[in-house]
Design a protein around this motif. Structure first.
Motif, mmCIF file in Angstrom:
data_model
loop_
_atom_site.group_PDB
_atom_site.id
_atom_site.type_symbol
_atom_site.label_atom_id
_atom_site.label_comp_id
_atom_site.label_asym_id
_atom_site.label_seq_id
_atom_site.Cartn_x
_atom_site.Cartn_y
_atom_site.Cartn_z
ATOM 1 N N CYS A 200 -0.741 5.530 -8.244
ATOM 2 C CA CYS A 200 -1.386 4.257 -8.600
ATOM 3 C C CYS A 200 -2.881 4.475 -8.862
ATOM 4 O O CYS A 200 -3.542 5.257 -8.174
ATOM 5 C CB CYS A 200 -1.184 3.231 -7.493
ATOM 6 S SG CYS A 200 0.554 2.980 -7.133
ATOM 7 N N CYS A 203 -5.738 4.043 -6.080
ATOM 8 C CA CYS A 203 -5.477 4.644 -4.766
ATOM 9 C C CYS A 203 -5.779 6.139 -4.790
ATOM 10 O O CYS A 203 -5.576 6.821 -5.795
ATOM 11 C CB CYS A 203 -4.007 4.402 -4.430
ATOM 12 S SG CYS A 203 -3.499 5.137 -2.876
ATOM 13 N N ALA A 205 -4.609 8.140 -2.125
ATOM 14 C CA ALA A 205 -3.699 8.812 -1.196
ATOM 15 C C ALA A 205 -3.021 9.989 -1.901
ATOM 16 O O ALA A 205 -2.837 11.060 -1.330
ATOM 17 C CB ALA A 205 -2.671 7.827 -0.662
ATOM 18 N N TRP A 206 -2.653 9.795 -3.169
ATOM 19 C CA TRP A 206 -1.928 10.860 -3.888
ATOM 20 C C TRP A 206 -2.864 11.955 -4.408
ATOM 21 O O TRP A 206 -2.479 13.114 -4.495
ATOM 22 C CB TRP A 206 -1.106 10.262 -5.039
ATOM 23 C CG TRP A 206 -1.925 9.549 -6.100
ATOM 24 C CD1 TRP A 206 -2.441 8.288 -6.011
ATOM 25 C CD2 TRP A 206 -2.316 10.043 -7.385
ATOM 26 N NE1 TRP A 206 -3.128 7.964 -7.166
ATOM 27 C CE2 TRP A 206 -3.057 9.025 -8.025
ATOM 28 C CE3 TRP A 206 -2.105 11.244 -8.062
ATOM 29 C CZ2 TRP A 206 -3.596 9.177 -9.308
ATOM 30 C CZ3 TRP A 206 -2.640 11.391 -9.345
ATOM 31 C CH2 TRP A 206 -3.375 10.376 -9.955
ATOM 32 N N ARG A 268 6.851 0.197 -0.094
ATOM 33 C CA ARG A 268 6.817 -0.464 -1.412
ATOM 34 C C ARG A 268 8.055 -1.340 -1.555
ATOM 35 O O ARG A 268 9.113 -1.010 -1.009
ATOM 36 C CB ARG A 268 6.871 0.592 -2.523
ATOM 37 C CG ARG A 268 5.626 1.406 -2.707
ATOM 38 C CD ARG A 268 5.877 2.539 -3.710
ATOM 39 N NE ARG A 268 6.447 2.138 -4.978
ATOM 40 C CZ ARG A 268 5.819 2.220 -6.158
ATOM 41 N NH1 ARG A 268 4.585 2.678 -6.214
ATOM 42 N NH2 ARG A 268 6.429 1.865 -7.275
#
Ligand code: B12
Ligand code: SF4
Length: 521
Positions: A200, A203, A205-206, A268
């Motif tokens: 995303c 974001c 986080a990834w 999710r």
């Protein structure tokens, strides 16, 4: 050596709604302890700077390590580092964590010599090598993987070999009863998986984990759970139970050991719908609360945040969560271009659904794609305002009106949650907690008005700014690049492609079908 691990102070959200144990810092502290050092830990979310100063003066550590997951904590950490270096000039000072990894050079620079190193990436992987260098050969610090120093940088950060290796040093926290999330008071935190395979745009986080996704073994997860004294447990995974089999395997271990807890997790909508049975099973095990990242209530908003979950799917997920009989909280991202009509529409929509609705503000962060693609100019570069509760992009409404509308909307939603259906239950729960001496939840409710206050939020913009967040790369550099090239600029841990994701083929296909697919790896 004597080591002190430090988590910085609370942000707005932590004052009212939740305060969670610093799990990442505990993992790094345990790895350092196993390397043979004497280790202490202080969490400034629950203790004050006075306690920190006392500890520095009495214990005189040789090495101080700050955890910086949140950008908004950068100024506090830099100031504490300077103060500590002034009183203990030989003490080695290090900063690590999520946000520190994305702003490492700037943090070293802000430190003006007080911060010896920012250690990027997973702390467990390199902390022992950093300690070795800090103790015996400070010249070798710049050769440690992930190290960023004023004298050069080490090789890229490495991944920890297995998530089963280290367990968090939970015993080092001095006030375990201070951690809570809503009425799960007290609550401990636990990790079942690490990383996220989606991508995303808002974001990081990834990008931190190179789009990898790793699992804790069901045996280790259950063993860690069984060791917890707290009845409430927050599962820190970015998206819980992506992999259905893993969710079942942990659940079966829990059932076999007869562990009874109340759980809170985030997931999710499309994962919830795909793996319904695992969530039903967890409901029986004690799943009470769920946070669903909906982000937008219209298709245009979802596209903007690169969530390829259709609105229909999100509503279906909410319907399903309701059938589970658990309390669901959702998050909406308010864009700074929202006007009065938009806020009114959101209020109306939110009043029609029983879920708790949380509103955060669209904020580009270093490490996210939005950071390099956002075309609007930042209104401020004050780290303290990058907490998704303040507007850092120009607002369409005058800033004071924007905050008034936002806080009014939040207040309407908060009181809906307190008054509608839940109020008698909440009052009973609050009384039970107080009788057990747990005051975190009730105190949070009492602090709401003082914390979420428009005049105060506005005044936050007028504070003198000592440290400024670095500017995004010039647009001319980024627009020319392919999306995939853009993504690779962002990674902290280099992606290992499909091999880095512990998911089966059908889950990999599901992820691919529900992401936009701009990122390589
Ligand atoms: C769980 C979580 C929370 C929890 C608990 C946080 C806590 N007490 O630690 C709660 C729900 C409270 C929370 C709240 C918020 N969160 Co949050 N959260 C996360 C999440 C999903 C996982 C963090 C986690 O526990 N991971 C597991 C542990 C094991 O990993 P870790 O803490 O990262 O630690 C590892 C490394 O970072 C490193 N490390 C950590 N500390 C140190 C120290 C040293 C010295 C070293 C060497 C290494 C090191 O090594 C550790 C082990 O490998 C992350 C996303 C992510 N995947 O990172 C977002 C994330 C950190 N949160 C984010 C945000 C925005 C928030 C909020 C501001 C949101 C809000 N609505 O206000 C609040 C503010 C919280 C606050 N402190 O006041 C953003 C951060 C953005 C930023 N750049 O500042 C993230 C990245 C999510 C995102 N969407 O991008 N959060
Ligand atoms: S699903 Fe999207 S928002 Fe959620 S953690 Fe993964 S990349 Fe971030």
């Amino acid at each position: 050596m004597r080591l002190l691990f430090v988590h910085p102070g609370p942000l707005l959200y932590t004052r009212v709604f939740l305060r969670l144990e610093p799990l990442g810092l505990e993992l790094v502290a345990e790895t350092a302890r196993r390397a043979g050092h004497a280790v202490r830990l202080i969490d400034l979310q629950v203790e004050g700077h006075r306690d920190y100063r006392r500890m520095i003066a009495e214990w005189r550590p040789d090495f101080v390590a700050f955890s910086c997951n949140y950008l908004a904590n950068v100024p506090e950490i830099v100031d504490l580092a300077k103060e500590t270096k002034a009183s203990l000039p030989h003490c080695f000072i290090c900063v690590g964590g999520h946000s520190a990894s994305f702003t490492a050079d700037a943090i070293v620079e802000h430190g003006e010599g007080a911060i010896d190193c920012v250690l990027k990436g997973e702390g467990e992987a390199s902390i022992a090598r950093l300690l070795e260098a800090a103790e015996h050969d400070r010249g070798a610090v710049a050769t440690v993987p992930g190290a960023v120093t004023a004298n050069g940088n080490g090789p890229p950060p490495e991944f920890v070999h297995s998530l089963d290796e280290a367990r968090p040093a939970r015993d080092l926290l001095r006030h375990r009863h201070k951690y809570f999330i809503g009425i799960l008071d007290p609550a401990a935190s636990i990790e079942f998986s690490r990383g996220c395979p989606w991508d995303c745009s808002f974001c990081s986080a990834w990008t931190f984990y190179g789009r990898s996704y790793r699992l804790v073994s069901p045996e280790k997860a259950a063993e860690d759970l069984a060791s917890l004294k707290e009845s409430g447990v927050f599962i820190v995974d970015d998206v819980a139970f992506i992999h259905e089999k893993h969710g079942f395997a942990i659940g079966e271990e829990i059932a076999r050991r007869n562990i009874r807890k109340q759980y809170y997790l985030e997931t999710r909508g499309d994962v919830l719908l795909r793996n319904k049975e695992v969530f039903q099973f967890w409901r029986k095990l004690g799943l009470e609360y769920m946070f669903l990242g909906i982000e937008a209530m219209d298709e245009e908003g979802l596209r903007k945040y690169r969530k390829r979950v259709s609105l229909g799917k999100n509503f279906e997920a909410l319907e399903f969560a309701r059938t589970l009989g658990i309390q669901v909280a959702i998050n909406l991202i308010a864009d700074p271009d929202w006007d009065e009509q938009r806020f009114a529409a959101v209020r109306e929509w939110c009043m029609e659904i029983p879920e708790i609705v949380n509103i955060s503000i669209n904020t580009p962060y270093p490490g996210t794609e939005s950071w390099i693609t956002e075309q609007r100019k930042l209104n401020t570069r004050d780290y303290r305002l990058f907490d998704i509760q303040h507007a850092v992009l120009p607002t369409k409404l005058p800033l004071d009106v924007f905050y008034r509308e936002l806080l009014n909307t939040q207040r309407v939603l908060y009181s809906k949650h307190l008054n509608w259906r839940t109020a008698p239950g909440l009052a009973r729960a609050a009384t039970r907690l107080l009788m057990r001496g747990q005051t975190n939840f009730v105190r949070g409710m009492m602090l709401y008005n003082g914390t979420y206050n428009a005049a105060k939020m506005l005044a936050d913009h007028d504070r003198p700014v000592l440290y400024q967040i670095p500017l995004p790369p010039p647009r001319a550099v980024t627009v020319a690049k392919e999306p995939s090239a853009k993504a690779t600029q962002l990674y902290i841990h280099a992606p290992r492609g499909r091999l880095g994701r512990q998911i089966d083929e059908s889950t990999e296909s599901f992820v691919d079908a529900t992401r936009m697919g701009a990122a390589t790896g």
